[in-house]
Scaffold this active site. Structure first.
Site, PDB file in Angstrom:
ATOM      1  N   LYS A 125       0.836  -1.205   0.000  1.00  0.00           N
ATOM      2  CA  LYS A 125       0.000   0.000   0.000  1.00  0.00           C
ATOM      3  C   LYS A 125       0.869   1.253   0.000  1.00  0.00           C
ATOM      4  O   LYS A 125       1.953   1.267   0.586  1.00  0.00           O
ATOM      5  CB  LYS A 125      -0.893   0.032   1.251  1.00  0.00           C
ATOM      6  CG  LYS A 125      -1.941  -1.070   1.316  1.00  0.00           C
ATOM      7  CD  LYS A 125      -2.837  -0.888   2.532  1.00  0.00           C
ATOM      8  CE  LYS A 125      -3.985  -1.888   2.519  1.00  0.00           C
ATOM      9  NZ  LYS A 125      -4.894  -1.702   3.668  1.00  0.00           N
ATOM     10  N   ARG A 163     -13.199  13.601   8.142  1.00  0.00           N
ATOM     11  CA  ARG A 163     -14.226  14.471   7.530  1.00  0.00           C
ATOM     12  C   ARG A 163     -15.612  13.886   7.760  1.00  0.00           C
ATOM     13  O   ARG A 163     -15.756  12.761   8.220  1.00  0.00           O
ATOM     14  CB  ARG A 163     -13.989  14.515   6.013  1.00  0.00           C
ATOM     15  CG  ARG A 163     -14.074  13.123   5.409  1.00  0.00           C
ATOM     16  CD  ARG A 163     -14.220  13.109   3.913  1.00  0.00           C
ATOM     17  NE  ARG A 163     -14.622  11.789   3.454  1.00  0.00           N
ATOM     18  CZ  ARG A 163     -13.810  10.757   3.270  1.00  0.00           C
ATOM     19  NH1 ARG A 163     -12.518  10.874   3.491  1.00  0.00           N
ATOM     20  NH2 ARG A 163     -14.292   9.595   2.860  1.00  0.00           N
TER      21      ARG A 163
HETATM   22  C1  MV4 Z   1      -6.904  -4.247   2.416  1.00  0.00           C
HETATM   23  C2  MV4 Z   1      -7.552  -5.356   1.829  1.00  0.00           C
HETATM   24  C3  MV4 Z   1      -7.145  -6.610   2.183  1.00  0.00           C
HETATM   25  N1  MV4 Z   1      -6.120  -6.769   3.066  1.00  0.00           N
HETATM   26  N2  MV4 Z   1      -5.904  -4.449   3.295  1.00  0.00           N
HETATM   27  C4  MV4 Z   1      -9.021  -0.892  -0.211  1.00  0.00           C
HETATM   28  C5  MV4 Z   1      -9.143   0.562   0.028  1.00  0.00           C
HETATM   29  C6  MV4 Z   1      -8.315   0.885   1.212  1.00  0.00           C
HETATM   30  N3  MV4 Z   1      -9.040   1.795   2.038  1.00  0.00           N
HETATM   31  C7  MV4 Z   1      -8.020  -0.414   1.867  1.00  0.00           C
HETATM   32  N4  MV4 Z   1      -8.457  -1.438   0.962  1.00  0.00           N
HETATM   33  C8  MV4 Z   1      -8.217  -2.736   1.228  1.00  0.00           C
HETATM   34  N5  MV4 Z   1      -7.236  -2.989   2.122  1.00  0.00           N
HETATM   35  C9  MV4 Z   1      -5.528  -5.694   3.607  1.00  0.00           C
HETATM   36  N6  MV4 Z   1      -4.524  -5.869   4.450  1.00  0.00           N
HETATM   37  C10 MV4 Z   1      -8.599  -5.110   0.915  1.00  0.00           C
HETATM   38  C11 MV4 Z   1      -8.928  -3.795   0.609  1.00  0.00           C
HETATM   39  C12 MV4 Z   1     -10.020  -3.644  -0.326  1.00  0.00           C
HETATM   40  C13 MV4 Z   1     -11.246  -3.096   0.072  1.00  0.00           C
HETATM   41  C14 MV4 Z   1     -11.440  -2.614   1.367  1.00  0.00           C
HETATM   42  C15 MV4 Z   1     -12.644  -2.068   1.734  1.00  0.00           C
HETATM   43  C16 MV4 Z   1     -13.689  -2.016   0.828  1.00  0.00           C
HETATM   44  C17 MV4 Z   1     -13.528  -2.485  -0.446  1.00  0.00           C
HETATM   45  C18 MV4 Z   1     -12.308  -3.027  -0.852  1.00  0.00           C
HETATM   46  C19 MV4 Z   1     -12.151  -3.510  -2.147  1.00  0.00           C
HETATM   47  C20 MV4 Z   1     -10.948  -4.041  -2.516  1.00  0.00           C
HETATM   48  C21 MV4 Z   1      -9.891  -4.102  -1.631  1.00  0.00           C
END
Ligand code: MV4
Length: 449
Positions: A158, A291
């Site tokens: 990330k 926010r």
């Molecule tokens: C993740 C994850 C799986 N594992 N972190 C996507 C946006 C960002 N705010 C964080 N996100 C994610 N982080 C770990 N360690 C999967 C996502 C993610 C996701 C998270 C929330 C809502 C929709 C999503 C769609 C794809 C991936």
């Protein structure tokens, strides 16, 4: 209390802020681009100032023009809404430097939470559980390899400057790690001007559950329950509900405890949202939003609290008008985001609204600046309305939502109302069995038919 507030936003949220101000006896100043001179909130505001041409960079992101508009009109505070300048620490600082109150947290808190590595570190120190991962940004390829080994594959890369899913890459094995890190760095550099990245254990099928909090300058901290925001497509939320159908009472209680304790330790003020991934009974903090959020009305529905009113009161130095024990959560709420888009392809569909008939009745709220004859401009986000439905139980809420969707008439543009009608008829949705992958899979399945 303030006598005059400037609303630095557009669309439904500008109208939402105007409504809160009006009910508090506060005068409003609307600022708008040349594309928005006929917007509903501009018509309703006491005063309005044109701040530039249609492109956001020249108007809704134009800090000198917005601050000048506040100075000229004598506004004592600025509400930034969501998007645009709402999480820009520099904007908050400039506003305050001009003796104007920023209706939001301190610039320092915005800054810290905007840096995802700093946010995670801060939350760990505040006792919040996070996804296992690197301690801070990753260094050399060798350092990354060792960290990934200890986390276990697959790992997610990330961007520190990211959020909202931009610049995320998955490394399934050690063989692809270096290459995926390089890809992530390049994207991060291009999008955020910061190539630092961090690693996390990749959670396969979590739900996205977030906690709404409000905090005053006097140390009062209250949570307004959680929202389940798992139904997303390309990192855009489509439907949100509160409470989450996945949590039991003990988990809900624990989440509230974790969140309020952290916010108190941080000395955070105003409204904020702690985002978690939830899998196998565990919560993992991922990000904090400093926010007001699009989906705040579902929390308002179940808590009975006007979040925008509280934001304004807090910014004026007033304490919260309630404590945690005063909040009596009632029933269930669901919000559908209605976009001017083709419901199958999601292609934006700006244009002139011919007919507009929103649903009504008990437990139905529509937040929208639409009216018949209004032209949806092509320059901005395609969300044109939010339908928020409240019922005593999830089932009552769902039946009411289907009834309201059936009544909703918007012609002249294509909208995602038919998508919501389909979605709310799916057995997985009806049974509350969905995770962050569900909607994307459903849409792919429909496209294949
Ligand atoms: C993740 C994850 C799986 N594992 N972190 C996507 C946006 C960002 N705010 C964080 N996100 C994610 N982080 C770990 N360690 C999967 C996502 C993610 C996701 C998270 C929330 C809502 C929709 C999503 C769609 C794809 C991936």
């Amino acid at each position: 209390m303030f006598d005059k507030v400037l609303i630095a936003n557009r669309g439904e949220i500008a109208l939402r802020i105007h409504r809160a101000c009006r009910e508090m006896g506060i005068h409003t100043v609307a600022v708008h681009s040349t594309a928005d001179e006929n917007a509903m909130h501009v018509r309703l505001a006491d005063e309005s100032v044109c701040i530039g041409p249609a492109p956001s960079a020249d108007s809704y992101l134009n800090i000198p023009n917005i601050v000048s508009a506040a100075m000229i009109t004598g506004a004592e505070a600025i509400h930034p809404g969501y998007g645009f300048l709402s999480e820009n620490a520099y904007f908050a600082e400039i506003v305050e430097a001009h003796g104007i109150a920023f209706i939001g947290p301190s610039p320092q808190h915005i800054q810290t939470m905007g840096d995802k590595v700093a946010a995670k570190k801060t939350m760990i120190e505040a006792g919040v559980p996070v996804v296992p991962g690197s301690e801070g940004a990753v260094g050399s390829p060798e350092d990354a390899r060792q960290t990934a080994e200890s986390i276990g594959y697959p790992v997610l890369i990330k961007a520190s400057g990211g959020g909202g899913g931009k610049g995320m890459k998955v490394a399934e094995t050690a063989e692809t790690l270096a290459e995926q890190i390089n890809l992530a760095r390049r994207e991060a550099k291009a999008n955020f001007g910061d190539e630092s990245v961090y690693l996390e254990k990749y959670l396969a099928n979590p739900r996205h559950i977030e906690l709404q909090i409000v905090a005053d300058e006097q140390g009062g901290v209250v949570h307004l329950g959680e929202r389940d925001c798992s139904l997303q497509r390309k990192h855009q939320k489509v439907l949100e509900e509160a409470p989450s159908p996945a949590l039991n009472a003990a988990e809900r209680e624990r989440l509230g405890e974790i969140g309020c304790t952290a916010i108190r330790r941080l000395g955070y003020r105003n409204a904020g949202t702690l985002e978690f991934l939830y899998e196998n009974g565990e919560f993992y903090f991922i990000e904090m939003n400093t926010r007001l959020q699009v989906e705040h009305p579902v929390s308002e529905a179940i808590s009975g609290i006007d979040i925008v009113r509280e934001q304004i009161r807090i910014a004026a130095g007033a304490p919260l008008s309630f404590r945690q024990k005063d909040i009596d959560f009632q029933g269930h709420a669901i919000e559908c985001r209605i976009n001017a888009e083709d419901p199958a392809t999601f292609a934006p569909w700006p244009g002139r609204i011919v007919e507009y008939h929103p649903p009504g009745g008990l437990g139905v709220r529509v937040d929208s600046g639409l009216y018949a004859g209004y032209s949806v401009p092509p320059y901005y986000d395609s969300m044109i309305a939010k339908l928020i439905v409240h019922g005593a139980t999830r089932n009552e809420c769902l039946m009411r939502l289907r009834r309201a969707l059936e009544e909703f008439v918007i012609t002249g543009v294509r909208t995602t109302i038919p998508l919501h009608q389909e979605l709310t008829a799916q057995s997985d949705f009806i049974n509350g069995r969905y995770d962050i992958r569900w909607l994307e899979d459903y849409v792919a399945g429909q496209a294949a038919v």
